[in-house]
Design a protein around this motif. Structure first.
Motif, PDB file in Angstrom:
ATOM      1  N   ILE A 178       0.816  -1.216   0.000  1.00 25.87           N
ATOM      2  CA  ILE A 178       0.000   0.000   0.000  1.00 25.87           C
ATOM      3  C   ILE A 178       0.852   1.269   0.000  1.00 25.87           C
ATOM      4  O   ILE A 178       0.354   2.352  -0.247  1.00 25.87           O
ATOM      5  N   HIS A 179       2.128   1.129   0.301  1.00 26.21           N
ATOM      6  CA  HIS A 179       2.998   2.316   0.262  1.00 26.21           C
ATOM      7  C   HIS A 179       4.426   1.854   0.017  1.00 26.21           C
ATOM      8  O   HIS A 179       4.885   0.889   0.632  1.00 26.21           O
ATOM      9  N   ILE A 180       5.091   2.530  -0.902  1.00 29.82           N
ATOM     10  CA  ILE A 180       6.488   2.179  -1.140  1.00 29.82           C
ATOM     11  C   ILE A 180       7.274   3.437  -1.470  1.00 29.82           C
ATOM     12  O   ILE A 180       6.793   4.309  -2.190  1.00 29.82           O
ATOM     13  N   GLU A 181       8.445   3.542  -0.890  1.00 30.22           N
ATOM     14  CA  GLU A 181       9.370   4.646  -1.222  1.00 30.22           C
ATOM     15  C   GLU A 181      10.720   4.031  -1.530  1.00 30.22           C
ATOM     16  O   GLU A 181      11.115   3.052  -0.886  1.00 30.22           O
ATOM     17  N   ARG A 182      11.404   4.643  -2.485  1.00 28.79           N
ATOM     18  CA  ARG A 182      12.714   4.117  -2.901  1.00 28.79           C
ATOM     19  C   ARG A 182      13.788   5.154  -2.603  1.00 28.79           C
ATOM     20  O   ARG A 182      13.579   6.348  -2.863  1.00 28.79           O
ATOM     21  N   PHE A 183      14.919   4.703  -2.118  1.00 25.59           N
ATOM     22  CA  PHE A 183      16.049   5.577  -1.802  1.00 25.59           C
ATOM     23  C   PHE A 183      17.305   5.034  -2.482  1.00 25.59           C
ATOM     24  O   PHE A 183      17.405   3.822  -2.717  1.00 25.59           O
ATOM     25  N   ILE A 184      18.259   5.926  -2.713  1.00 25.09           N
ATOM     26  CA  ILE A 184      19.567   5.567  -3.312  1.00 25.09           C
ATOM     27  C   ILE A 184      19.341   4.753  -4.601  1.00 25.09           C
ATOM     28  O   ILE A 184      19.754   3.599  -4.717  1.00 25.09           O
ATOM     29  N   ARG A 185      18.647   5.383  -5.535  1.00 22.12           N
ATOM     30  CA  ARG A 185      18.361   4.771  -6.855  1.00 22.12           C
ATOM     31  C   ARG A 185      17.684   3.407  -6.741  1.00 22.12           C
ATOM     32  O   ARG A 185      17.929   2.509  -7.529  1.00 22.12           O
ATOM     33  N   GLY A 186      16.880   3.267  -5.709  1.00 22.90           N
ATOM     34  CA  GLY A 186      16.126   2.016  -5.566  1.00 22.90           C
ATOM     35  C   GLY A 186      16.853   0.947  -4.761  1.00 22.90           C
ATOM     36  O   GLY A 186      16.343  -0.177  -4.631  1.00 22.90           O
ATOM     37  N   LEU A 187      18.003   1.281  -4.196  1.00 25.13           N
ATOM     38  CA  LEU A 187      18.742   0.288  -3.395  1.00 25.13           C
ATOM     39  C   LEU A 187      18.007  -0.032  -2.092  1.00 25.13           C
ATOM     40  O   LEU A 187      17.972  -1.169  -1.638  1.00 25.13           O
ATOM     41  N   VAL A 188      17.389   1.006  -1.507  1.00 25.62           N
ATOM     42  CA  VAL A 188      16.705   0.823  -0.218  1.00 25.62           C
ATOM     43  C   VAL A 188      15.211   1.081  -0.409  1.00 25.62           C
ATOM     44  O   VAL A 188      14.817   2.088  -1.001  1.00 25.62           O
ATOM     45  N   LEU A 189      14.393   0.138   0.082  1.00 27.15           N
ATOM     46  CA  LEU A 189      12.939   0.282   0.003  1.00 27.15           C
ATOM     47  C   LEU A 189      12.354   0.450   1.394  1.00 27.15           C
ATOM     48  O   LEU A 189      12.769  -0.223   2.340  1.00 27.15           O
ATOM     49  N   HIS A 190      11.377   1.356   1.462  1.00 30.75           N
ATOM     50  CA  HIS A 190      10.576   1.542   2.666  1.00 30.75           C
ATOM     51  C   HIS A 190       9.157   1.130   2.243  1.00 30.75           C
ATOM     52  O   HIS A 190       8.572   1.766   1.384  1.00 30.75           O
ATOM     53  N   MET A 191       8.648   0.045   2.817  1.00 32.36           N
ATOM     54  CA  MET A 191       7.391  -0.539   2.323  1.00 32.36           C
ATOM     55  C   MET A 191       6.398  -0.766   3.445  1.00 32.36           C
ATOM     56  O   MET A 191       6.779  -1.214   4.532  1.00 32.36           O
ATOM     57  N   GLU A 192       5.151  -0.502   3.138  1.00 35.59           N
ATOM     58  CA  GLU A 192       4.065  -0.829   4.058  1.00 35.59           C
ATOM     59  C   GLU A 192       3.130  -1.772   3.305  1.00 35.59           C
ATOM     60  O   GLU A 192       2.661  -1.423   2.216  1.00 35.59           O
ATOM     61  N   VAL A 193       2.862  -2.924   3.863  1.00 37.33           N
ATOM     62  CA  VAL A 193       2.004  -3.889   3.171  1.00 37.33           C
ATOM     63  C   VAL A 193       0.916  -4.380   4.117  1.00 37.33           C
ATOM     64  O   VAL A 193       1.081  -4.380   5.335  1.00 37.33           O
ATOM     65  N   ILE A 194      -0.196  -4.786   3.491  1.00 31.11           N
ATOM     66  CA  ILE A 194      -1.338  -5.297   4.269  1.00 31.11           C
ATOM     67  C   ILE A 194      -1.392  -6.816   4.123  1.00 31.11           C
ATOM     68  O   ILE A 194      -1.144  -7.356   3.047  1.00 31.11           O
ATOM     69  N   ASN A 195      -1.747  -7.461   5.205  1.00 31.24           N
ATOM     70  CA  ASN A 195      -1.881  -8.917   5.167  1.00 31.24           C
ATOM     71  C   ASN A 195      -3.304  -9.292   4.746  1.00 31.24           C
ATOM     72  O   ASN A 195      -4.204  -9.355   5.569  1.00 31.24           O
ATOM     73  N   ARG A 196      -3.477  -9.531   3.447  1.00 34.34           N
ATOM     74  CA  ARG A 196      -4.794  -9.972   2.933  1.00 34.34           C
ATOM     75  C   ARG A 196      -4.929 -11.455   3.229  1.00 34.34           C
ATOM     76  O   ARG A 196      -4.035 -12.221   2.947  1.00 34.34           O
ATOM     77  N   LYS A 197      -6.105 -11.852   3.775  1.00 28.66           N
ATOM     78  CA  LYS A 197      -6.291 -13.313   3.956  1.00 28.66           C
ATOM     79  C   LYS A 197      -7.619 -13.727   3.362  1.00 28.66           C
ATOM     80  O   LYS A 197      -8.534 -12.929   3.267  1.00 28.66           O
TER      81      LYS A 197
END
Ligand code: SAM
Length: 197
Positions: A178-197
């Motif tokens: 649901i949310h993703i940010e990329r740092f250092i040309r995509g080397l580092v990801l900051h991600m928020e994900v939902i657990n769909r069941k």
């Protein structure tokens, strides 16, 4: 190896933490709520950041890392229990955590798919998993450089892979990003994900 890695970890990370990682941790951990699981807590660098959560259970297999985690847990503002264990075989029932925190861990675990399935199992339906991970560069020669460096890097950095496609692994595991940010040309990801069941 685990002992030296744990001793060197905080000083080695200090420049990165100062430059951007600590701020990223603050933003990530600030989204945690309720009953929280942190996997691979290392030396406990996230612990001083937890503020308004019910409780944190942190799982860390490396004894020397765990000892440092335990010291930081004592000084934390919230209750943090640090336990020995493997994120690929979590000693918890299904659907017990509102939030899971995973910072710089998917790069290191022996079987990332198994760990992600364990997170799917123990996080409640609709719960969140928050990641900071370094990943393989996409669409550039730098990815090949990471492939080439990985055997040496794994040897020096306690099994860490420089070249995991963590975003693909997370999506394939069934999480909804649901949310993703990329740092250092995509080397580092900051991600928020939902657990769909
Ligand atoms: C690079 S360190 C990251 C530590 C911490 N999460 C941070 O953000 O600074 C990776 C950590 O994952 C832990 N780890 C490795 N294999 C693991 C496993 N199977 N289950 C849980 N943690 C694991 C290591 O012991 C180490 O503490």
């Amino acid at each position: 190896m685990g002992k030296w890695f744990s001793r060197l970890y905080d000083p080695a990370m200090a420049p990165l933490e100062k430059h951007f990682l600590h701020e990223l941790r603050e933003r990530l951990v600030g989204k945690a709520y309720g009953n929280v699981l942190e996997i691979g807590s290392g030396t406990g660098l996230n612990f001083p950041i937890y503020k308004q959560v019910e409780k944190v259970v942190a799982i860390e297999p490396n004894l020397f890392m765990r000892e440092k985690s335990l010291l930081r847990a004592k000084g934390a503002e919230v209750q943090i229990e640090v336990v020995a264990g493997d994120a690929g075989n979590l000693p918890f029932a299904n659907d017990v955590f509102d939030t899971a925190i995973c910072t710089l861990v998917i790069c290191t675990v022996p079987d990332p798919n198994q760990v992600l399935q364990e997170l799917r199992r123990v996080v409640k339906p609709g719960g969140v998993v928050l990641f900071i991970e370094h990943v393989r560069f996409t669409g550039s020669g730098l990815g090949h450089l990471q492939d080439w460096l990985t055997p040496l890097w794994r040897h020096l950095c306690d099994g860490c892979y420089l070249n995991r496609n963590t975003l693909d692994l997370v999506k394939s595991a069934g999480f909804k990003v649901i949310h993703i940010e990329r740092f250092i040309r995509g080397l580092v990801l900051h991600m928020e994900v939902i657990n769909r069941k």
